[in-house]
Design an enzyme around this catalytic site. Structure first.
Site, PDB file in Angstrom:
ATOM      1  N   HIS A   1      31.094  20.943 -30.204  1.00 27.80           N
ATOM      2  CA  HIS A   1      31.049  20.091 -31.434  1.00 27.80           C
ATOM      3  C   HIS A   1      32.390  19.002 -31.311  1.00 27.80           C
ATOM      4  CE1 HIS A   1      28.400  22.311 -34.181  1.00 27.80           C
ATOM      5  NE2 HIS A   1      28.698  23.421 -33.614  1.00 27.80           N
TER       6      HIS A   1
ATOM      7  N   LYS B   1      36.551  13.266 -46.519  1.00 30.40           N
ATOM      8  CA  LYS B   1      36.432  14.195 -45.212  1.00 30.40           C
ATOM      9  C   LYS B   1      37.585  14.837 -44.965  1.00 30.40           C
ATOM     10  CE  LYS B   1      34.675  10.474 -43.187  1.00 30.40           C
ATOM     11  NZ  LYS B   1      33.606  10.429 -42.218  1.00 30.40           N
ATOM     12  N   ARG B   2      37.768  15.640 -43.945  1.00 30.73           N
ATOM     13  CA  ARG B   2      39.053  16.168 -43.587  1.00 30.73           C
ATOM     14  C   ARG B   2      39.859  15.270 -43.143  1.00 30.73           C
ATOM     15  NH1 ARG B   2      39.689  21.881 -43.472  1.00 30.73           N
ATOM     16  NH2 ARG B   2      41.796  21.258 -42.333  1.00 30.73           N
TER      17      ARG B   2
ATOM     18  N   LYS C   1      24.084  12.045 -45.248  1.00 28.64           N
ATOM     19  CA  LYS C   1      24.215  12.353 -46.743  1.00 28.64           C
ATOM     20  C   LYS C   1      24.418  11.209 -47.664  1.00 28.64           C
ATOM     21  CE  LYS C   1      26.180  16.662 -45.647  1.00 28.64           C
ATOM     22  NZ  LYS C   1      27.408  17.618 -45.490  1.00 28.64           N
TER      23      LYS C   1
ATOM     24  N   THR D   1      28.283  14.181 -40.206  1.00 22.47           N
ATOM     25  CA  THR D   1      27.193  14.561 -40.941  1.00 22.47           C
ATOM     26  C   THR D   1      27.131  13.923 -42.472  1.00 22.47           C
ATOM     27  OG1 THR D   1      28.149  16.546 -41.553  1.00 22.47           O
ATOM     28  CG2 THR D   1      26.446  16.523 -39.794  1.00 22.47           C
TER      29      THR D   1
ATOM     30  N   LYS E   1      40.082  10.489 -37.661  1.00 24.45           N
ATOM     31  CA  LYS E   1      38.881   9.838 -38.677  1.00 24.45           C
ATOM     32  C   LYS E   1      39.516   8.636 -39.188  1.00 24.45           C
ATOM     33  CE  LYS E   1      37.206  14.323 -39.625  1.00 24.45           C
ATOM     34  NZ  LYS E   1      35.799  14.624 -39.342  1.00 24.45           N
TER      35      LYS E   1
HETATM   36  C1  Z15 Z   1      34.507  20.683 -36.950  1.00 25.80           C
HETATM   37  O1  Z15 Z   1      34.171  20.392 -38.201  1.00 25.80           O
HETATM   38  C2  Z15 Z   1      33.745  19.880 -35.900  1.00 25.80           C
HETATM   39  C3  Z15 Z   1      34.072  19.982 -34.781  1.00 25.80           C
HETATM   40  C4  Z15 Z   1      34.981  20.985 -34.256  1.00 25.80           C
HETATM   41  O2  Z15 Z   1      35.278  21.240 -32.972  1.00 25.80           O
HETATM   42  C5  Z15 Z   1      35.663  21.819 -35.169  1.00 25.80           C
HETATM   43 CL1  Z15 Z   1      36.635  23.112 -34.509  1.00 25.80          CL
HETATM   44  C6  Z15 Z   1      35.350  21.652 -36.284  1.00 25.80           C
HETATM   45  C7  Z15 Z   1      32.813  18.881 -36.641  1.00 25.80           C
HETATM   46  C8  Z15 Z   1      32.833  17.553 -35.938  1.00 25.80           C
HETATM   47  O3  Z15 Z   1      34.209  16.995 -35.996  1.00 25.80           O
HETATM   48  C9  Z15 Z   1      31.886  16.765 -36.473  1.00 25.80           C
HETATM   49  O4  Z15 Z   1      31.820  15.548 -35.695  1.00 25.80           O
HETATM   50  C10 Z15 Z   1      30.510  17.140 -36.367  1.00 25.80           C
HETATM   51  O5  Z15 Z   1      29.579  16.439 -37.203  1.00 25.80           O
HETATM   52  C11 Z15 Z   1      30.438  18.719 -37.055  1.00 25.80           C
HETATM   53  O6  Z15 Z   1      31.524  19.516 -36.270  1.00 25.80           O
HETATM   54  C12 Z15 Z   1      29.281  19.444 -36.789  1.00 25.80           C
HETATM   55  O7  Z15 Z   1      28.807  19.189 -35.664  1.00 25.80           O
END
Ligand code: Z15
Length: 829
Positions: free
Chosen positions: A371, A564-565, A679, A675, A570
């Site tokens: 991810h 978002k976080r 939405k 994601t 970001k």
């Molecule tokens: C996280 O929320 C995501 C990736 C990571 O490696 C960790 Cl530890 C947490 C997120 C991505 O930042 C985001 O771009 C992606 O849409 C989401 O995972 C689901 O794949």
């Protein structure tokens, strides 16, 4: 099970779930008066919520039982989704909609003296996740159940989910989220327990055939207890299971001895130490902090889950080589990678299989989803820690690595570089276990989560593995979202409007049917209704902003949302610098000129990891800018800056449908997918974004005329970074004006934001804020201009929604099922 003659009684009394209003009310009253021991004289909204949830839970659990029986009888392959995070949000609304009884419940709740919306609002979010990764897992569970896949989720039952965020004097303050006080959605399974071992040592012995056998002995035992959450599919009886493990002290003799010796206090301390394992979710998103307790959590959860999976397989009395025909396990990121090692240990040490046969089974069973490419997020564990906590597992990791490197050497003789570069053990000081490499070597498929991201992992961080294993092992599965929660539940009026213009609610099971909307685009009444729904959603958010922040915003203004976080990659800092630029420009205008400007509300939300200092500075700056701008009489409605506290899933359900424009502006190549972008577009909002993650595929689907793209391309990022550091790096005049305003104290104590400014101006601007600033500002101007033409704007929104079918998590799950898991849905008669 019950002998045949007595089964008649069981069948006669089999629970039949309610199907109408009367049946529903009867269940609610029964739960209020018995389960909750209350009555009509003291049933408040909380009690009404509890009773309603229990009524639905009872319904779900009968379907859950039937689903499990069906799966056992069919004896087909099951999928196990291992995730340290499941960001579920609320369950009641989702359950009512998925079983198709929300209208029944609305009527019943009304007759009992409550409003369904108030009852829904009573529920505490199940927030067992940080951000995108955890929410993706939750969307996947919804799709797996809705598509009738025999699937289980496995995770940890944290006593504390992600912290609650309070904003105090512009700063983030974290408050613990104790959510388990009353949780009607979980079933404790005190009879489903697994004893998990830690520490100890390894003893070797010879068996009768002279074969060496390893015994992991001593150390300590912690017990895992299963808690199950039913996961209802939409418009299907299928109800799957999410099994979460909770830790407690094992009730072995050890404690009794202490107790008998009068060492009561220390046996209580043991109890608490054991419970610590599942106590709290680590609040970092996209960051690996390498804490020992985190590694304990990972092994605890993985070992309990594998024990459960293996126990279920063994009931079928099949040969071990059939394991991968019955079991597919997906690793959600590297967090569960120890499962690879644990399965190998079970097969070799406990079941007595030969190494190679066991390893074949292991690699055929696992798939690994990556991810992120961010280096600070890639998990590594010190060899010493692993040795201490899991001595046998470290040996197995070394053996896996040895055999792997031997195969690499065969393929690339005399290439020492490739051996060092792909070794699972990093020869650093201290030595580290590289979990992503272990996951790749232990799986038969590795996937990224959007096309660009999957390309990037194959050409950068994992490129040597592509040389070794070939390209077939690496694949892409672009993320998706569940349209049930993110359209039908979050935006009921839009869902009804879409249903009226397509084939009813079929689009909720087959999102590509949204394309029928394009046929209605010239229907003025339809567009008017569309715009009215958006406006109503904005009014709702406006009221919420008034209530929580006491700021008046104009619902007719352009709502520009970034939720978002909070993370430097970001680039919320780019957004707020842009806001400051807009503010300065407005201030410099004459009153006449100002009147011509388009009113805008900049809405932010999101949590910063508690230890992420820079992210917290960004939150502080946004709040300080809001404090100045929102009360500036020169500005009025033209610009408002809002920070929404404690962004979470249930708040997203309110915010997402209220956006005109949302921001997905990560430095190109850093956001694996994103994601929320999906939405927002699905809810009739447009996007301003970079060529990153799934933005690229969204553009391809909806058309580039319907999205506001800007900024550096990912292939140019490296050169720019290099130039910043080794060449001369200058910041353009507009951005400098923003910095000057900050540093002259316009938004509070300038020193507070010195590091944020310096990161861009003086320290290499790693996230390319300065490179993208001008094109960001220009693109925002285009947004203003296009928003003035409301008719064309609405057409763009409708066209975009019509073309979003691809981004359903149903499509995504079907791709996993076919390309990675080799499982099929279970037909329901
Ligand atoms: C996280 O929320 C995501 C990736 C990571 O490696 C960790 Cl530890 C947490 C997120 C991505 O930042 C985001 O771009 C992606 O849409 C989401 O995972 C689901 O794949």
């Amino acid at each position: 099970s019950i002998p045949e003659p007595q089964r008649e009684a069981w069948k006669k009394h089999q629970v039949q779930g309610f199907t109408d209003k009367d049946g529903f009310e009867k269940e609610v009253v029964r739960h209020v008066e018995t389960t909750l021991a209350r009555s009509l004289f003291n049933c408040d909204e909380g009690a009404a919520y509890s009773a309603t949830s229990l009524a639905f839970r009872d319904r779900l659990i009968t379907e859950w039982n039937k689903t499990q029986q069906r799966q056992t009888t069919a004896d087909t392959k099951r999928v196990y989704y291992l995730s340290l995070e499941f960001l579920m949000g609320r369950a009641l609304d989702n359950a009512m909609l998925n079983v198709g009884l929300k209208d029944v419940a609305r009527g019943g709740i009304d007759e009992l003296g409550f409003r369904i919306e108030d009852i829904i609002e009573q529920e505490h979010d199940a927030a067992l996740g940080n951000g995108g990764l955890g929410r993706l897992a939750a969307c996947f569970l919804d799709s797996l159940a809705s598509l009738n896949y025999p699937a289980w989720g496995y995770g940890l039952r944290y006593r504390y989910g992600i912290f609650k965020q309070e904003i105090i004097n512009g700063y983030q303050v974290e408050v613990p989220d104790y959510w388990l006080d009353f949780n009607p959605w979980e079933f404790p399974r005190h009879d489903v327990t697994v004893d998990i071992q830690f520490y100890g040592n390894v003893r070797k012995s010879q068996d009768d055939n002279g074969k060496t056998v390893c015994h992991w002995e001593g150390g300590e035992i912690v017990t895992a207890v299963a808690y199950d959450m039913p996961i209802p599919g939409y418009a299907t009886p299928s109800t799957n299971n999410l099994r979460l493990w909770s830790s407690k002290a094992s009730s072995g003799e050890f404690d009794f001895q202490k107790f008998n010796n009068g060492d009561y206090e220390s046996s209580v301390a043991d109890q608490q130490r054991a419970e610590t394992i599942s106590a709290v979710l680590y609040p970092n998103d996209n960051l690996d902090r390498g804490k020992e307790l985190r590694l304990k959590q990972q092994y605890f959860w993985v070992a309990a889950s594998l024990y459960d999976i293996v126990r279920r397989f063994k009931k079928s009395k099949r040969a071990w080589r059939e394991f991968p025909d019955q079991v597919a396990i997906q690793l959600n990121d590297t967090h569960p990678t120890l499962a690879v090692v644990e399965l190998q240990r079970i097969l070799v040490d406990i079941e007595g299989l030969e190494w190679d046969e066991a390893w074949n089974i292991v690699t055929s069973t696992f798939g690994y989803t990556n991810h992120t490419v961010l280096p600070e997020a890639l998990e590594k564990w010190p060899v010493g820690l692993m040795q201490h906590l899991l001595p046998r597992h470290l040996q197995i990791i070394y053996d896996i690595n040895l055999f792997f490197l031997q195969s690499v050497e065969k393929k690339f003789p005399n290439d020492r570089d490739i051996l060092t570069s792909v070794s699972i053990i990093e020869e650093s000081q201290p030595k580290m276990v590289r979990m992503a490499y272990l996951a790749i070597v232990g799986s038969h498929k590795v996937n990224g989560v959007a096309e660009l991201h999957s390309d990037l992992i194959q050409t950068t961080i994992f490129k040597d593995f592509v040389k070794i294993f070939g390209t077939d092992k690496f694949t892409n599965v672009t993320n998706g979202i569940t349209p049930r929660r993110w359209l039908h539940q979050a935006n009921p009026r839009l869902s009804e409007l879409i249903a009226s213009k397509t084939s009813g609610h079929e689009f909720l099971k087959d999102l590509t049917q949204l394309n029928k909307l394009e046929l209605s685009i010239d229907d003025a009444a339809f567009r008017k209704e569309w715009a009215e729904i958006k406006y109503a959603n904005k009014v709702r958010l406006t009221k919420y902003i008034k209530k929580t922040l006491d700021v008046n915003v104009n619902p007719a203004a352009l709502f520009d949302v970034q939720v978002k976080r909070i993370h430097e990659y970001k680039r919320q800092q780019l957004n707020i610098f842009g806001v400051i630029h807009r503010y300065l420009a407005l201030k410099a205008m004459s009153p006449e000129e100002r009147k011509k400007q388009l009113p805008r509300v900049s809405i932010f939300g999101g949590k910063a990891a508690p230890g992420y200092w820079m992210a917290k500075q960004i939150i502080h700056l946004i709040n300080n800018v809001g404090a100045v701008v929102n009360k500036d009489p020169d500005i009025g409605d033209l610009l408002k800056v809002i920070y929404l506290e404690d962004y979470n899933v249930s708040k997203a359900e309110m915010i997402v449908p209220a956006s005109d424009l949302s921001e997905h502006i990560s430095t190109a190549g850093t956001e694996a997918s994103g994601t929320s972008n999906m939405k927002f577009v699905l809810n009739g909002g447009l996007i301003i974004g970079t060529c990153d993650g799934a933005n690229i595929e969204i553009t391809r689907e909806i058309g580039q005329e319907n999205i506001f793209l800007f900024g550096t391309l990912s292939e140019d990022v490296e050169d720019l970074r290099h130039a910043h550091t080794y060449g001369s790096h200058t910041v353009d005049a507009d951005l400098n004006k923003v910095f000057d305003a900050i540093q002259s104290g316009t938004f509070g104590e300038p020193n507070d934001f010195g590091a944020m400014v310096a990161a861009v101006r003086d320290h290499g601007d790693y996230y390319l804020v300065s490179d993208d600033f001008q094109s960001y500002i220009d693109t925002q101007k285009m947004v203003d201009n296009e928003y003035r033409n409301q008719d064309e704007w609405v057409r763009k929104c409708i066209r975009s929604v019509a073309r979003m079918g691809f981004f359903s998590s149903d499509r995504c799950i079907n791709e996993y099922a076919e390309g990675i898991w080799n499982v099929e849905p279970l037909a329901i008669k």
